[in-house]
Design an enzyme around this catalytic site. Sequence first.
Site, PDB file in Angstrom:
ATOM      1  N   LYS A  32     -19.737   4.993  21.190  1.00  0.00           N
ATOM      2  CA  LYS A  32     -20.876   5.136  22.100  1.00  0.00           C
ATOM      3  C   LYS A  32     -21.887   6.078  21.451  1.00  0.00           C
ATOM      4  O   LYS A  32     -21.635   7.269  21.291  1.00  0.00           O
ATOM      5  CB  LYS A  32     -20.454   5.744  23.440  1.00  0.00           C
ATOM      6  CG  LYS A  32     -21.615   5.735  24.428  1.00  0.00           C
ATOM      7  CD  LYS A  32     -21.521   6.815  25.485  1.00  0.00           C
ATOM      8  CE  LYS A  32     -22.242   8.080  25.125  1.00  0.00           C
ATOM      9  NZ  LYS A  32     -23.713   7.989  25.020  1.00  0.00           N
ATOM     10  N   GLU A  47     -17.012  18.324  16.619  1.00  0.00           N
ATOM     11  CA  GLU A  47     -18.039  18.951  15.766  1.00  0.00           C
ATOM     12  C   GLU A  47     -19.161  19.378  16.701  1.00  0.00           C
ATOM     13  O   GLU A  47     -19.864  18.529  17.246  1.00  0.00           O
ATOM     14  CB  GLU A  47     -18.579  17.959  14.735  1.00  0.00           C
ATOM     15  CG  GLU A  47     -17.541  17.432  13.761  1.00  0.00           C
ATOM     16  CD  GLU A  47     -16.971  18.509  12.868  1.00  0.00           C
ATOM     17  OE1 GLU A  47     -17.637  19.538  12.645  1.00  0.00           O
ATOM     18  OE2 GLU A  47     -15.833  18.323  12.408  1.00  0.00           O
ATOM     19  N   CYS A  80     -27.632  20.484  13.552  1.00  0.00           N
ATOM     20  CA  CYS A  80     -26.594  21.447  13.917  1.00  0.00           C
ATOM     21  C   CYS A  80     -26.539  22.568  12.885  1.00  0.00           C
ATOM     22  O   CYS A  80     -26.066  23.653  13.172  1.00  0.00           O
ATOM     23  CB  CYS A  80     -25.252  20.760  14.051  1.00  0.00           C
ATOM     24  SG  CYS A  80     -24.891  19.710  12.655  1.00  0.00           S
ATOM     25  N   GLU A 104     -27.760  28.597  20.772  1.00  0.00           N
ATOM     26  CA  GLU A 104     -28.368  27.486  20.031  1.00  0.00           C
ATOM     27  C   GLU A 104     -29.624  27.030  20.775  1.00  0.00           C
ATOM     28  O   GLU A 104     -29.596  26.867  21.993  1.00  0.00           O
ATOM     29  CB  GLU A 104     -27.369  26.327  19.941  1.00  0.00           C
ATOM     30  CG  GLU A 104     -27.884  25.190  19.088  1.00  0.00           C
ATOM     31  CD  GLU A 104     -26.862  24.068  18.931  1.00  0.00           C
ATOM     32  OE1 GLU A 104     -26.254  23.668  19.931  1.00  0.00           O
ATOM     33  OE2 GLU A 104     -26.707  23.581  17.799  1.00  0.00           O
TER      34      GLU A 104
HETATM   35  P1  NAD Z   1     -24.514  16.189  23.879  1.00  0.00           P
HETATM   36  O1  NAD Z   1     -23.262  16.956  23.911  1.00  0.00           O
HETATM   37  O2  NAD Z   1     -25.426  16.266  25.037  1.00  0.00           O
HETATM   38  O3  NAD Z   1     -24.204  14.630  23.679  1.00  0.00           O
HETATM   39  C1  NAD Z   1     -23.467  14.136  22.581  1.00  0.00           C
HETATM   40  C2  NAD Z   1     -22.897  12.794  22.951  1.00  0.00           C
HETATM   41  O4  NAD Z   1     -21.933  12.975  23.994  1.00  0.00           O
HETATM   42  C3  NAD Z   1     -23.914  11.792  23.498  1.00  0.00           C
HETATM   43  O5  NAD Z   1     -23.569  10.502  23.067  1.00  0.00           O
HETATM   44  C4  NAD Z   1     -23.731  11.928  25.004  1.00  0.00           C
HETATM   45  O6  NAD Z   1     -24.125  10.773  25.709  1.00  0.00           O
HETATM   46  C5  NAD Z   1     -22.231  12.130  25.089  1.00  0.00           C
HETATM   47  N1  NAD Z   1     -21.771  12.802  26.299  1.00  0.00           N
HETATM   48  C6  NAD Z   1     -22.465  13.613  27.132  1.00  0.00           C
HETATM   49  N2  NAD Z   1     -21.666  14.040  28.138  1.00  0.00           N
HETATM   50  C7  NAD Z   1     -20.451  13.483  27.929  1.00  0.00           C
HETATM   51  C8  NAD Z   1     -19.194  13.555  28.621  1.00  0.00           C
HETATM   52  N3  NAD Z   1     -19.051  14.286  29.716  1.00  0.00           N
HETATM   53  N4  NAD Z   1     -18.151  12.875  28.115  1.00  0.00           N
HETATM   54  C9  NAD Z   1     -18.270  12.166  26.972  1.00  0.00           C
HETATM   55  N5  NAD Z   1     -19.423  12.051  26.289  1.00  0.00           N
HETATM   56  C10 NAD Z   1     -20.502  12.708  26.755  1.00  0.00           C
HETATM   57  O7  NAD Z   1     -25.249  16.606  22.527  1.00  0.00           O
HETATM   58  P2  NAD Z   1     -26.643  16.073  21.955  1.00  0.00           P
HETATM   59  O8  NAD Z   1     -27.730  16.700  22.755  1.00  0.00           O
HETATM   60  O9  NAD Z   1     -26.637  14.592  21.812  1.00  0.00           O
HETATM   61  O10 NAD Z   1     -26.615  16.675  20.482  1.00  0.00           O
HETATM   62  C11 NAD Z   1     -26.998  17.968  20.204  1.00  0.00           C
HETATM   63  C12 NAD Z   1     -25.783  18.852  20.005  1.00  0.00           C
HETATM   64  O11 NAD Z   1     -24.936  18.284  19.028  1.00  0.00           O
HETATM   65  C13 NAD Z   1     -26.147  20.221  19.479  1.00  0.00           C
HETATM   66  O12 NAD Z   1     -25.365  21.193  20.127  1.00  0.00           O
HETATM   67  C14 NAD Z   1     -25.772  20.136  18.005  1.00  0.00           C
HETATM   68  O13 NAD Z   1     -25.501  21.367  17.391  1.00  0.00           O
HETATM   69  C15 NAD Z   1     -24.577  19.259  18.058  1.00  0.00           C
HETATM   70  N6  NAD Z   1     -24.324  18.639  16.758  1.00  0.00           N
HETATM   71  C16 NAD Z   1     -23.257  19.084  16.034  1.00  0.00           C
HETATM   72  C17 NAD Z   1     -23.003  18.552  14.781  1.00  0.00           C
HETATM   73  C18 NAD Z   1     -21.815  19.024  13.976  1.00  0.00           C
HETATM   74  O14 NAD Z   1     -21.395  18.284  13.099  1.00  0.00           O
HETATM   75  N7  NAD Z   1     -21.280  20.202  14.219  1.00  0.00           N
HETATM   76  C19 NAD Z   1     -23.846  17.560  14.269  1.00  0.00           C
HETATM   77  C20 NAD Z   1     -24.917  17.132  15.032  1.00  0.00           C
HETATM   78  C21 NAD Z   1     -25.151  17.672  16.291  1.00  0.00           C
END
Ligand code: NAD
Length: 497
Positions: free
Chosen positions: A177, A252, A286, A387
Amino acid sequence: MAEPVKFRNYVGGKWVDAGTGKTFPNRNPADLDDVVGEFPASAPEDVDRAVAAAKKAYDGWRRTPAPKRGEIVYRAGQVLLDRKEEIARAMTREMGKVLKETRGDVQEGIDTAFVHAGEGRRLHGFTAPSELPNKAGWAVRAPVGVAGLVTPWNFPLAIPTWKSFPALVAGNTVVIKPASDTPHCVNLLAEVLEKAGIPPGVFNVVHGGGGTVGTAIVKHPDTRVISFTGSSEVGRGIAETCGSMLKRVSLELGGKNAQIVMDDADLDLALEGALWGAFGTTGQRCTATSRLIVHRRVKDELVGRVLERAKKLRLGSGLDEKNEVGPLINKDQVGKVHECVEIGKKEGAKLLCGGEPASDGALAKGCFYKPTIFDGVTPEMRVAREEIFGPVLSVLTCKDLEDAVRILNATEYGLSSSIYTRDVNNAFYAMQEIESGIVYVNAPTIGAECHFPFGGVKRTGNGHREGAHPIYDVFTEWKTVYVDYSGRLQKAQIDNQ
Ligand code: NAD
C-alpha cells in the site's frame, strides 16, 4: 475539463477497482488544480482479496529458484531504466520534488533492482562442522510468506523497490500500500514488474488510506512480515499490533538529523552540504539536515553565507528545470511546518529568513513554503528536537567537538549525521560517539546508497536495516538442517562428552 484518469488496484495479476467503487483524487502539489488521477479508496475486503492472491501465488514463487526470481527483478531494473524519464516526470507531478531528484529516485530503484538481482545468486547461508561424527549441519534462508509493505510519499518509487525487490528475491509474495499522496508511482512499478514477467499474484497493490488499507494489511493474519516506512507515531502503533500477533515487523521511522561544522572545516564544502541537506526535497527526507551545529568561531561566517544562498533558492514546479525547490506534499503539511515555525518563534529562536508559505504568482496554486532558517536555537527547543519535515534549518552553536556531539545526540531520533572537519582525530571521535545509523564525514546527511545498510537507532526504528544484505534478515527465516549419516542414534551434547 477532461475527466481525470481512473487508476486501479493490481491484484492477482489483474487491474481491478476497489470493491467500494469509491475513489480519491491524486493532486499535483505544485498546482492543486492539476489532478493526476482518481485512485481506488479500497476497504479491508480489497486487502483480503490481495492477500488471498498473494497466498495462492506463494508456493509457486517460493519454489521458483532464487536466481530465476532475481532475473525477473533484473529485468524490472532494465524496464525502469528504459522508462526512467517518464517515471521521473510522473513522480514530480504527483510528489513535487524537482526533476533531477525524481530522476535520482528512479535511479535508486534501478540500482536496487541490480543489487538484489545479484542476491538471487547469493542468498548465502552457512555451514559449520557438527560436534558429532558423520553428521552435517547447515543453515539456509527461507522466505517468510506474504509480506505486507506500507510506504511513505517522499520516495515514491525508491522505497517501494527497497522493500519489494529483496522481498521478492527472497521468495515472498507482496501486498503493498503506497501513501495516498503518491499512488501513481507504485502502479508504474506494478506495470514494470508485469513487463519483467512477475507471475500473477506475486506482487499486489492496494490503494487507500492508512487507517483502513494500511491497518488491514498489518492486522491480516496471513501477512507474516510487515515492512513499514513512515512516521514514528504510526510505526509505534504498527509495532504494537505486530507484537500482539507475534508478527515480524521492520520499521524505518523519523529523523532529526544534524550537520556539525568544526572551526577547521572547509566552509565552502560545509555550505554546499548544508544547503543540499536542508532544502533538497524541500526538507522532506527522513535524512534531511534539520539542525546545523556550528563551532562558535565560524558560526557567523557560515550562517551568513547559508542565509544569503537560501534566500536566492528558486521555488516552483519541479517540472521546470530552472526551479531548485519544489512544493511540500500537501496543504496539511504546509500547516504543520508553519505550526512548527510559530513554535520556534515563541520559544525565542531568531527567524533569519522564510517562516511563511510562498504564494506569489503561480506558487499560490501549490503547497510552497519559503526556505526557513532559525538562529539562536538551543537543544531544549522543540525546533531542535522534533521532526519538522519541511525546509526549516535550526542553527545551534557549539564550543568544541564534545559539545557538538552532545548537542547532536540530544534528540530521540538517530538516523543520519554528518561532520565537516579537516582534522582526522575529530572525524574519528565523531564516528565513534555519534548515535545514529549513518554517519557522513565531509558530506551532507542525505545521499545514502542502496547497497549499504540504511536505518537508524532510538526512535528512528526497531533495529532493522534496509538496503544491502541485512534486509534479508527481515524477509527470510533461518532454516537449520542437520543430516546424520552415521546410521545410529547420536545424541547432541551427550554423546560428545
Ligand atoms: P505516515 O506515517 O503518515 O504514513 C506512512 C504510510 O503509512 C502511508 O502509506 C500511510 O497511509 C500509512 N499509514 C498511516 N496510518 C497508518 C496506520 N494506522 N496503519 C498502517 N498504515 C498507516 O508518514 P508519511 O507522512 O507518509 O511520511 C513521512 C514520515 O516518514 C516522516 O516521519 C519520515 O521521517 C518518515 N520516513 C522515514 C524513512 C526511513 O527510512 N527512516 C524514509 C522516508 C520517510
